[in-house]
Design a protein around this motif. Structure first.
Motif, short mmCIF file in Angstrom:
data_model
loop_
_atom_site.label_atom_id
_atom_site.label_comp_id
_atom_site.label_asym_id
_atom_site.label_seq_id
_atom_site.Cartn_x
_atom_site.Cartn_y
_atom_site.Cartn_z
N ILE A 282 0.84 -1.20 0.00
CA ILE A 282 0.00 0.00 0.00
C ILE A 282 0.88 1.25 0.00
O ILE A 282 0.68 2.17 -0.80
N LEU A 283 1.89 1.26 0.89
CA LEU A 283 2.78 2.42 0.99
C LEU A 283 3.57 2.62 -0.31
O LEU A 283 3.71 3.75 -0.79
N SER A 284 4.09 1.50 -0.87
CA SER A 284 4.87 1.59 -2.11
C SER A 284 4.03 2.19 -3.22
O SER A 284 4.48 3.07 -3.97
N ALA A 285 2.79 1.71 -3.35
CA ALA A 285 1.92 2.19 -4.42
C ALA A 285 1.62 3.67 -4.25
O ALA A 285 1.76 4.46 -5.18
N LYS A 286 1.27 4.06 -3.02
CA LYS A 286 0.91 5.46 -2.78
C LYS A 286 2.07 6.38 -3.15
O LYS A 286 1.88 7.41 -3.81
N LYS A 287 3.27 6.01 -2.70
CA LYS A 287 4.43 6.86 -2.93
C LYS A 287 4.79 6.89 -4.42
O LYS A 287 5.11 7.95 -4.97
N ALA A 288 4.74 5.72 -5.05
CA ALA A 288 5.10 5.65 -6.48
C ALA A 288 4.12 6.47 -7.31
O ALA A 288 4.52 7.18 -8.25
N TYR A 289 2.84 6.42 -6.97
CA TYR A 289 1.83 7.19 -7.71
C TYR A 289 2.04 8.68 -7.49
O TYR A 289 1.92 9.49 -8.41
N GLU A 290 2.38 9.03 -6.24
CA GLU A 290 2.63 10.44 -5.93
C GLU A 290 3.80 10.94 -6.77
O GLU A 290 3.74 12.01 -7.38
N ARG A 291 4.86 10.13 -6.82
CA ARG A 291 6.05 10.53 -7.59
C ARG A 291 5.75 10.57 -9.08
O ARG A 291 6.37 11.33 -9.82
N ALA A 292 4.83 9.72 -9.53
CA ALA A 292 4.50 9.67 -10.96
C ALA A 292 3.43 10.69 -11.34
O ALA A 292 3.10 10.84 -12.51
N GLY A 293 2.87 11.36 -10.33
CA GLY A 293 1.81 12.33 -10.59
C GLY A 293 0.48 11.69 -10.93
O GLY A 293 -0.34 12.27 -11.65
N ILE A 294 0.27 10.49 -10.38
CA ILE A 294 -1.00 9.80 -10.64
C ILE A 294 -1.93 9.95 -9.45
O ILE A 294 -1.53 9.67 -8.31
N LYS A 295 -3.14 10.41 -9.73
CA LYS A 295 -4.08 10.66 -8.64
C LYS A 295 -5.09 9.53 -8.50
O LYS A 295 -5.43 9.11 -7.41
N ASP A 296 -5.60 9.05 -9.62
CA ASP A 296 -6.59 7.97 -9.59
C ASP A 296 -6.01 6.76 -10.33
O ASP A 296 -6.11 6.66 -11.55
N PRO A 297 -5.39 5.83 -9.60
CA PRO A 297 -4.70 4.72 -10.27
C PRO A 297 -5.62 3.90 -11.18
O PRO A 297 -5.21 3.48 -12.26
N ARG A 298 -6.85 3.66 -10.72
CA ARG A 298 -7.75 2.81 -11.52
C ARG A 298 -8.04 3.44 -12.88
O ARG A 298 -8.15 2.75 -13.88
#
Lengths: 413, 174
Positions: A282-298
């Motif tokens: 969960i933490l990895s995904a949240k941080k990676a999305y934040e760094r990638a500029g992704i707000k809604d992964p789905r």
């Protein structure tokens, strides 16, 4: 940090590879990647290499294969994080380019199970399991308990416990595991590098396989494969200088460790009550999305390659990585959402459930996600447009996770 | 590519034996010795993290959540809850071979029996442990079921004293 792209991908054929030794196996993936990028070995400045420690029977294979991959006179570093190692090695290669240390870096990881009498067990897991069990015998465990502990086995064992936890938490049924395993085998049949191929495999076929320990069937278990996977990274200038046309950009990476699940070191208790929590993912995904500029992964991510040796893990991790709500992934599977031609394809390559050369597996997720973005996945290319893809790896005593977000253009373009 | 593998179909295997007798594994001193010693009085003693309040069973030297030493001991309940469970198929000879020993043949496990492995959290603890669930048919096991510790007839202060768990209440299903 600098913008980094994957400019070349390579995989060896995975399966039982008695025709090669470790050095040749690694070289096969490395040369495939160099040819794919259409560069020469002289363009590569540094090597990130990774392997699960001791699973193949040879403890320090990096000592012998450096010559085979033209690493002489270059920087070379080895990573070992258990099953996560392919993901961690992919991250190391990325760090080296993103930091500005090198412009072109090759990352390769591999496993050669068949060199070990019992794949993965002889030197890799037994020294952990037997040390713990010997200690437990010393404090008065009887032979019956010893045999009961052995019923569930080692890595498959902790995954069986995790599957039971996931079922209790999500309300899914064993039929859903059959569906995921059948999908993996069908997808693998379209992937020329995959190990366990079964064209037109149905959930009913999986349901006919032997029950090892409820809720895990033989048909749910991954094979022990031999194989190597490789990617080549380059920064923006090097992409231009080398004239590479097809690339996949790394938009964000993150890795988090959690506490050991299961009884940890020497049978001590741990605070991970439910093995399917996977806080690290969960933490990895949240941080990676934040760094990638992704707000809604789905919505923003188009497909994922998840490290799932066992079918419940594909369901569990697809929730932890934010593609589905907690406990609902099995509903998406029922609706065919995760099929190769579905709305959100997961593991169109067949995934780790059909091809598990442990060290290679994490890197293979990155390779497969990059191929989908470049449109080079051949027969298992998903029919939808892939702009962003996620590659995930998992390992350790179910506690290490890595997430890499790849895209058809760099972050902020 | 010009690799050697193009000239040979198979790699060569060289037989050899190594003595790895130098291998040592260091186990933490004390914690579990004390834990199993208390089994003689049929007590389950865990460790308490005074920083976050988590009680660990089996006891733990450090709280990995707080990164602090857990020095305080705490007795926990004999009652717990089944969080999840596994059920083995009826055991047969030749199916459970551990380190070259057939566990059914050797009499450690009975032929035809079905083992239930339950992930149990004892009341008041913040950790789960795997224990055999006995005295119940596999079909009747439910997640969330209350269970209690089952002790050997004569407890000797060994890990084997805690035989497993059994249902805390009689369960009737229509």
């Amino acid at each position: 940090m600098r913008r980094v792209a994957i400019i070349g991908c390579g995989q060896s054929k995975h399966g039982r590879r008695t025709d090669v030794n470790q050095a040749e196996l690694v070289a096969e993936a490395v040369w495939a990647a160099i040819e794919d990028a259409n560069i020469g070995p002289e363009d590569i400045e540094a090597y990130a290499v990774g392997n699960m420690q001791g699973f193949g029977g040879i403890c320090q294979p990096d000592l012998v294969f450096a010559d085979y991959i033209a690493a002489g006179g270059k920087a070379m570093q080895r990573v070992a994080t258990g099953g996560t190692v392919g993901g961690s090695t992919a991250h190391l290669g990325y760090y080296e380019v993103a930091s500005g240390m090198y412009d072109v870096v090759l990352a390769v990881s591999w496993e050669k199970h068949t060199d070990s009498a019992e794949p993965g067990a002889t030197t890799g897991l037994l020294h952990v399991a037997f040390a713990n069990l010997s200690y437990m015998m010393k404090i008065g465990m009887d032979m019956r308990s010893f045999a009961i502990m052995g019923l569930a086995g080692a890595a498959a064992g902790i995954s069986a416990y995790q599957a039971a936890f996931y079922m209790a938490r999500s309300g899914c049924r064993i039929e859903h595991f059959d569906m995921v395993a059948a999908k993996a085998r069908r997808n693998a049949a379209k992937n020329k590098y995959a190990h366990l191929k079964w064209p037109n495999c149905t959930p009913e076929d999986i349901a006919k396989t032997e029950m090892l320990i409820w809720p895990m069937r033989f048909g749910h278990v991954c094979p022990a494969s031999d194989g190597a996977s490789c990617v080549i990274y380059a920064n923006e200038d090097a992409v231009r200088r080398l004239g590479v046309k097809e690339v996949a950009w790394v938009k964000g990476v993150a890795a988090y460790a959690d506490e050991e699940a299961d009884q940890g070191e020497s049978y001590q208790g741990t605070a991970v009550v439910d093995y399917s929590d996977q806080t690290g993912a969960i933490l990895s995904a949240k941080k990676a999305y934040e760094r990638a500029g992704i707000k809604d992964p789905r919505k923003e991510i188009d497909m994922a390659e998840i490290y799932a040796p066992f079918p419940h893990q594909e369901l569990m991790f697809s929730e932890r990585l934010g593609f589905f709500d907690d406990g609902t992934a099995w509903k998406a599977v029922e609706e065919g959402v995760t099929e190769i031609d579905g709305d959100f394809p997961i593991c169109p390559s067949g995934g780790v459930n059909t091809t598990n050369a442990i060290g290679s597996s994490g890197m293979q997720r990155v390779v497969e996600a990059a191929l989908q973005i470049m449109g080079k996945a051949e027969d298992h290319q998903v029919p939808k447009d892939v702009r962003n893809a996620v590659a995930h790896a998992w390992g350790g005593q179910v506690q290490f996770n890595t997430v890499m977000v790849l895209g058809d253009r760099p972050k902020g373009w | 590519m010009g690799l050697i593998k193009e000239k040979f179909d198979k790699t060569m295997q060289v037989e050899g034996e190594w003595n790895i007798g130098a291998y040592r594994w260091k186990a933490p001193e004390g914690y579990l010795d004390e834990y199993v010693r208390n089994f003689k009085e049929r007590k389950i003693i865990g460790t308490l993290c005074t920083s976050c309040g988590r009680a660990y069973v089996p006891p733990r030297e450090i709280c990995a959540r707080c990164f602090t030493e857990t020095t305080e001991k705490v007795e926990v309940s004999q009652y717990g809850e089944v969080l999840a469970f596994l059920v083995s198929p009826p055991l047969e000879k030749g199916k459970v071979v551990i380190a070259g020993i057939d566990a059914v043949q050797a009499g450690f496990l009975k032929e035809g029996e079905r083992i239930i492995l339950a992930m149990v959290r004892f009341e008041g603890t913040a950790s789960s442990m795997v224990l055999p669930l006995i005295n119940i048919e596999p079909e009747k096991v439910r997640v969330g079921m209350k269970v209690k510790a089952v002790w050997a007839e004569e407890c000797q202060g060994k890990l084997a004293d805690l035989v497993g768990v059994e249902p805390a209440f009689e369960v009737k299903y229509e």
